[in-house]
Scaffold this active site. Sequence first.
Site, PDB file in Angstrom:
ATOM      1  N   THR A 143       5.465  -1.776  -9.868  1.00 64.16           N
ATOM      2  CA  THR A 143       4.433  -1.031  -9.137  1.00 64.16           C
ATOM      3  C   THR A 143       4.309  -1.541  -7.706  1.00 64.16           C
ATOM      4  O   THR A 143       4.198  -0.757  -6.757  1.00 64.16           O
ATOM      5  CB  THR A 143       3.081  -1.148  -9.855  1.00 64.16           C
ATOM      6  OG1 THR A 143       3.206  -0.633 -11.180  1.00 64.16           O
ATOM      7  CG2 THR A 143       1.995  -0.375  -9.120  1.00 64.16           C
ATOM      8  N   TYR A 144       4.337  -2.853  -7.544  1.00 61.45           N
ATOM      9  CA  TYR A 144       4.244  -3.440  -6.205  1.00 61.45           C
ATOM     10  C   TYR A 144       5.602  -3.457  -5.502  1.00 61.45           C
ATOM     11  O   TYR A 144       5.680  -3.218  -4.292  1.00 61.45           O
ATOM     12  CB  TYR A 144       3.669  -4.854  -6.284  1.00 61.45           C
ATOM     13  CG  TYR A 144       2.172  -4.878  -6.453  1.00 61.45           C
ATOM     14  CD1 TYR A 144       1.336  -4.445  -5.428  1.00 61.45           C
ATOM     15  CD2 TYR A 144       1.577  -5.316  -7.628  1.00 61.45           C
ATOM     16  CE1 TYR A 144      -0.047  -4.451  -5.563  1.00 61.45           C
ATOM     17  CE2 TYR A 144       0.191  -5.327  -7.781  1.00 61.45           C
ATOM     18  CZ  TYR A 144      -0.611  -4.890  -6.752  1.00 61.45           C
ATOM     19  OH  TYR A 144      -1.982  -4.894  -6.896  1.00 61.45           O
ATOM     20  N   ARG A 146       7.973  -1.378  -5.581  1.00 60.18           N
ATOM     21  CA  ARG A 146       8.299  -0.067  -5.036  1.00 60.18           C
ATOM     22  C   ARG A 146       7.483   0.267  -3.794  1.00 60.18           C
ATOM     23  O   ARG A 146       7.750   1.253  -3.119  1.00 60.18           O
ATOM     24  CB  ARG A 146       8.094   0.995  -6.110  1.00 60.18           C
ATOM     25  CG  ARG A 146       9.027   0.805  -7.294  1.00 60.18           C
ATOM     26  CD  ARG A 146       8.825   1.817  -8.395  1.00 60.18           C
ATOM     27  NE  ARG A 146       9.484   1.372  -9.610  1.00 60.18           N
ATOM     28  CZ  ARG A 146       9.870   2.178 -10.595  1.00 60.18           C
ATOM     29  NH1 ARG A 146       9.636   3.473 -10.495  1.00 60.18           N
ATOM     30  NH2 ARG A 146      10.461   1.699 -11.664  1.00 60.18           N
ATOM     31  N   GLU A 167       2.736 -15.938  -4.278  1.00 57.08           N
ATOM     32  CA  GLU A 167       3.048 -15.617  -2.886  1.00 57.08           C
ATOM     33  C   GLU A 167       3.417 -14.139  -2.792  1.00 57.08           C
ATOM     34  O   GLU A 167       4.377 -13.693  -3.431  1.00 57.08           O
ATOM     35  CB  GLU A 167       4.212 -16.469  -2.374  1.00 57.08           C
ATOM     36  CG  GLU A 167       3.948 -17.971  -2.416  1.00 57.08           C
ATOM     37  CD  GLU A 167       4.414 -18.633  -3.697  1.00 57.08           C
ATOM     38  OE1 GLU A 167       5.363 -18.118  -4.330  1.00 57.08           O
ATOM     39  OE2 GLU A 167       3.817 -19.651  -4.080  1.00 57.08           O
TER      40      GLU A 167
END
Length: 225
Positions: A143-144, A146, A167
Amino acid sequence: MSRSLTKHLLIQVLRAKLGVHITLTGEMTDMSIKSDHWIRRMALEREMISPFESDQVSMLDGRRVVSYGTSSYGYDVRCADEFKVFTNIHSVVVDPKAFDDKSFVDVQTDVCIIPPNSFVLARTVEYFKIPREVLTICLGKSTYARCGIIVNVTPLEPEWEGHVTLEFSNTTNLPAKIYANEGVAQMLFLESDEVCGTSYADRGGKYQGQTGVTLPRLKESKTEE
């Protein structure tokens, strides 16, 4: 890239770089990836993950969230609402041997905005206690990924414990959001058929027992590089 394909690629890298044999099956190997049954058992018997969610959660209080909790062969961790956002307003040099905390601005929020081409530090909601025979690898959630947001976490070593410092790098030229108390990354647990001679706790690792968002440290003794 699908998570299944990512896991298989990770396995190939570990085989090539570390010389370990890892499979997704239950056959006897040098190292094996652990299933949801094992993760639930370790959370119950050894407090390996706390707080612990035994299933995948994608709805919370009637709204959709980035999923977290136990998956087939891993555990999706949540990001806490404590962030350190990188800033250059003091024009300090980023030096891992002499880190200046003026490089960050502390923010507590449900939604953190990462500036373009910058990064933030955060931590997991969950506190981990890694068993002596286990090495834990972290992968970012698609999800992140992309959205151009990369999560980086070094391996959690045998008998390390603490909150995991996360991080987040924003590789885009636009501001990006991170949602607190929602899923951000997945932990994979690799169990060896031989217990290590020296664990992270044995050598007094400098990040042992860390809580909150932890900045870079140098250890004074020569037992750890």
